[in-house]
Design a protein around this motif. Structure first.
Motif, PDB file in Angstrom:
ATOM      1  N   ALA A 118       0.841  -1.199   0.000  1.00 18.25           N
ATOM      2  CA  ALA A 118       0.000   0.000   0.000  1.00 18.25           C
ATOM      3  C   ALA A 118       0.876   1.250   0.000  1.00 18.25           C
ATOM      4  O   ALA A 118       1.832   1.345   0.774  1.00 18.25           O
ATOM      5  CB  ALA A 118      -0.915   0.007   1.215  1.00 18.25           C
ATOM      6  N   HIS A 119       0.568   2.180  -0.854  1.00 16.43           N
ATOM      7  CA  HIS A 119       1.292   3.452  -0.927  1.00 16.43           C
ATOM      8  C   HIS A 119       0.750   4.409   0.128  1.00 16.43           C
ATOM      9  O   HIS A 119      -0.429   4.322   0.520  1.00 16.43           O
ATOM     10  CB  HIS A 119       1.131   4.052  -2.324  1.00 16.43           C
ATOM     11  N   ALA A 120       1.591   5.316   0.582  1.00 18.08           N
ATOM     12  CA  ALA A 120       1.177   6.277   1.617  1.00 18.08           C
ATOM     13  C   ALA A 120       0.008   7.137   1.165  1.00 18.08           C
ATOM     14  O   ALA A 120      -0.784   7.619   1.980  1.00 18.08           O
ATOM     15  CB  ALA A 120       2.369   7.160   1.993  1.00 18.08           C
ATOM     16  N   SER A 121      -0.134   7.348  -0.151  1.00 16.94           N
ATOM     17  CA  SER A 121      -1.200   8.212  -0.673  1.00 16.94           C
ATOM     18  C   SER A 121      -2.548   7.510  -0.759  1.00 16.94           C
ATOM     19  O   SER A 121      -3.560   8.159  -1.029  1.00 16.94           O
ATOM     20  CB  SER A 121      -0.813   8.724  -2.067  1.00 16.94           C
ATOM     21  N   PHE A 122      -2.605   6.198  -0.532  1.00 18.73           N
ATOM     22  CA  PHE A 122      -3.861   5.463  -0.656  1.00 18.73           C
ATOM     23  C   PHE A 122      -4.836   5.884   0.433  1.00 18.73           C
ATOM     24  O   PHE A 122      -4.439   6.307   1.529  1.00 18.73           O
ATOM     25  CB  PHE A 122      -3.608   3.961  -0.553  1.00 18.73           C
ATOM     26  N   THR A 123      -6.123   5.727   0.152  1.00 15.74           N
ATOM     27  CA  THR A 123      -7.142   6.000   1.156  1.00 15.74           C
ATOM     28  C   THR A 123      -7.086   4.933   2.246  1.00 15.74           C
ATOM     29  O   THR A 123      -6.479   3.858   2.068  1.00 15.74           O
ATOM     30  CB  THR A 123      -8.538   6.002   0.534  1.00 15.74           C
ATOM     31  N   ALA A 124      -7.750   5.204   3.364  1.00 18.87           N
ATOM     32  CA  ALA A 124      -7.774   4.226   4.460  1.00 18.87           C
ATOM     33  C   ALA A 124      -8.409   2.910   4.008  1.00 18.87           C
ATOM     34  O   ALA A 124      -7.940   1.817   4.377  1.00 18.87           O
ATOM     35  CB  ALA A 124      -8.539   4.801   5.644  1.00 18.87           C
ATOM     36  N   THR A 125      -9.446   2.995   3.187  1.00 24.63           N
ATOM     37  CA  THR A 125     -10.093   1.783   2.683  1.00 24.63           C
ATOM     38  C   THR A 125      -9.157   0.999   1.789  1.00 24.63           C
ATOM     39  O   THR A 125      -9.064  -0.235   1.886  1.00 24.63           O
ATOM     40  CB  THR A 125     -11.374   2.149   1.911  1.00 24.63           C
ATOM     41  N   LYS A 127      -5.893   1.013   1.871  1.00 24.74           N
ATOM     42  CA  LYS A 127      -4.853   0.427   2.720  1.00 24.74           C
ATOM     43  C   LYS A 127      -5.391  -0.808   3.448  1.00 24.74           C
ATOM     44  O   LYS A 127      -4.676  -1.812   3.601  1.00 24.74           O
ATOM     45  CB  LYS A 127      -4.344   1.457   3.719  1.00 24.74           C
ATOM     46  N   ALA A 128      -6.642  -0.734   3.891  1.00 29.61           N
ATOM     47  CA  ALA A 128      -7.244  -1.871   4.590  1.00 29.61           C
ATOM     48  C   ALA A 128      -7.403  -3.067   3.650  1.00 29.61           C
ATOM     49  O   ALA A 128      -7.116  -4.213   4.020  1.00 29.61           O
ATOM     50  CB  ALA A 128      -8.597  -1.470   5.171  1.00 29.61           C
ATOM     51  N   ILE A 129      -7.835  -2.808   2.431  1.00 25.80           N
ATOM     52  CA  ILE A 129      -7.992  -3.878   1.442  1.00 25.80           C
ATOM     53  C   ILE A 129      -6.632  -4.463   1.084  1.00 25.80           C
ATOM     54  O   ILE A 129      -6.481  -5.680   0.952  1.00 25.80           O
ATOM     55  CB  ILE A 129      -8.727  -3.352   0.199  1.00 25.80           C
ATOM     56  N   SER A 130      -5.628  -3.611   0.949  1.00 27.98           N
ATOM     57  CA  SER A 130      -4.272  -4.086   0.673  1.00 27.98           C
ATOM     58  C   SER A 130      -3.766  -4.972   1.809  1.00 27.98           C
ATOM     59  O   SER A 130      -3.151  -6.018   1.571  1.00 27.98           O
ATOM     60  CB  SER A 130      -3.326  -2.897   0.477  1.00 27.98           C
ATOM     61  N   TYR A 131      -4.041  -4.573   3.051  1.00 29.33           N
ATOM     62  CA  TYR A 131      -3.648  -5.404   4.197  1.00 29.33           C
ATOM     63  C   TYR A 131      -4.310  -6.773   4.102  1.00 29.33           C
ATOM     64  O   TYR A 131      -3.664  -7.816   4.272  1.00 29.33           O
ATOM     65  CB  TYR A 131      -4.034  -4.734   5.515  1.00 29.33           C
ATOM     66  N   SER A 132      -5.614  -6.774   3.838  1.00 26.46           N
ATOM     67  CA  SER A 132      -6.349  -8.029   3.793  1.00 26.46           C
ATOM     68  C   SER A 132      -5.793  -8.973   2.731  1.00 26.46           C
ATOM     69  O   SER A 132      -5.652 -10.182   2.954  1.00 26.46           O
ATOM     70  CB  SER A 132      -7.832  -7.763   3.520  1.00 26.46           C
ATOM     71  N   MET A 133      -5.420  -8.423   1.569  1.00 28.78           N
ATOM     72  CA  MET A 133      -4.946  -9.250   0.464  1.00 28.78           C
ATOM     73  C   MET A 133      -3.527  -9.769   0.669  1.00 28.78           C
ATOM     74  O   MET A 133      -3.072 -10.643  -0.066  1.00 28.78           O
ATOM     75  CB  MET A 133      -5.021  -8.459  -0.843  1.00 28.78           C
ATOM     76  N   THR A 134      -2.823  -9.246   1.655  1.00 24.20           N
ATOM     77  CA  THR A 134      -1.440  -9.669   1.892  1.00 24.20           C
ATOM     78  C   THR A 134      -1.217 -10.210   3.303  1.00 24.20           C
ATOM     79  O   THR A 134      -0.085 -10.516   3.671  1.00 24.20           O
ATOM     80  CB  THR A 134      -0.479  -8.488   1.658  1.00 24.20           C
TER      81      THR A 134
END
Length: 331
Positions: A118-125, A127-134
């Motif tokens: 997840a890039h720092a510029s991503f929205t909170a949602t 970033k959350a989806i990126s966390y879930s997928m990894t």
């Protein structure tokens, strides 16, 4: 080494602008970019041509057939020694191509994949989806992890292959839905050396809403059964975990209803329900703590719990529905 970056595109003018902008900052510059507009109704030609003075970029338009065949269209026109496939909704760090070259030199891969972040510029949602997928707390942990389960299968958001691999395999055989997994398995079955370059990560700007994320991961669950029908030995127990999770949640929900209706008349039922509720509570707490530590943000951590449940339920229901329809009922 000359590289060809192949990007299929469908109605994502803003995303391709951001991706091309990140490619202009690459420290390694001996590459071309091939954009294949796959029957979009929102054309990106003007945006792509705006990079002609900064990138060796070529733009093609074709009727819509799906991302797999759009990539093949790009392969057939590529000039590189290696072809790199990226999704249009990723951003690449400036040293991405250098890491690719270092990984190829070190491990001599014929084809490879890389992780996402997840890039720092991503929205909170996002970033959350990126966390879930990894995350190791969901099936996402097997996608780009050094300690992955079984043979690593590159995914098309961040995949590379040599010209020789394309010449022998002729690229993707499926247009959509698990087309990258099928291609990866076929490359391996053809005797090519396929693996992970962990340093060659991209920032994956995933679906922006939970509803879109649900539809996407439900699609992935159905796709896993497609792969099972083509390659039965490729279905591992880890792939069925979301389905087991869904069945467990449904069973626990029914247990709680029956317990309320019987007013605790059956001690064994109360004990079984308490164990199930305790397990779900413990899983949720561990998931939240890990998400907060990983993302370093309490708000993103809370959204990550929602994303993880969304992913598991969506994938699990897609897996179960497709298994019942296509395997048990043989439709």
């Amino acid at each position: 080494m000359f590289l060809s970056i192949i990007i299929p595109l469908y109605n994502r003018p803003q995303e391709i602008d951001e991706l091309l902008q990140s490619l202009t900052k690459q420290r390694y510059t001996d590459f071309e970019v091939i954009i294949v507009e796959d029957g979009s109704t929102k054309a990106s030609q003007a945006i792509v041509e705006g990079y002609n003075d900064r990138l060796a970029v070529r733009y093609f338009v074709k009727p819509n057939e799906g991302q797999g065949f759009a990539r093949n269209y790009g392969f057939a026109r590529a000039k590189g020694d290696y072809f790199i496939v990226l999704d249009s909704d990723v951003l690449v760090p400036e040293d991405y191509l250098l890491h690719v070259l270092q990984g190829l030199e070190r491990d001599r891969w014929d084809a490879f994949g890389g992780p996402d972040a997840a890039h720092a510029s991503f929205t909170a949602t996002q970033k959350a989806i990126s966390y879930s997928m990894t995350s190791p707390f969901t099936t996402g942990g097997i996608r780009g992890n050094k300690k992955h389960v079984g043979q690593f299968h590159p995914r098309s958001f961040n995949m590379g292959l040599s010209k020789a691999v394309y010449a022998q395999t002729q690229g993707f055989k499926l247009a959509r839905r698990s087309e990258d997994i099928e291609f990866s398995i076929r490359m391996i079955n053809n005797g090519f050396k396929v693996g992970l370059i962990p340093e060659a990560f991209v920032y994956h700007k995933r679906r922006a809403t939970f509803m879109q994320f649900f539809k996407q991961t439900n699609f992935f669950g159905k796709g896993r059964i497609d792969i099972y029908k083509l390659f039965p030995a490729e279905l591992k127990p880890v792939h069925a975990l979301p389905a087991v999770f869904v069945i467990g949640l449904a069973g626990l929900f029914l247990l709680n209803i029956v317990l309320c209706l019987t007013d605790g008349a059956y001690p064994w039922l109360a004990w079984l329900t308490a164990v199930g509720n305790g397990f779900i509570l413990l899983y949720t707490i561990l998931l939240l703590l890990h998400a907060c530590l990983t993302t370093k943000n309490m708000g993103v951590g809370l959204l990550s719990v929602l994303a993880a449940y969304t992913q598991l339920i969506a994938y699990g229901t897609g897996f179960i529905g497709s298994y019942v329809k296509n395997v048990l009922l043989k439709k």
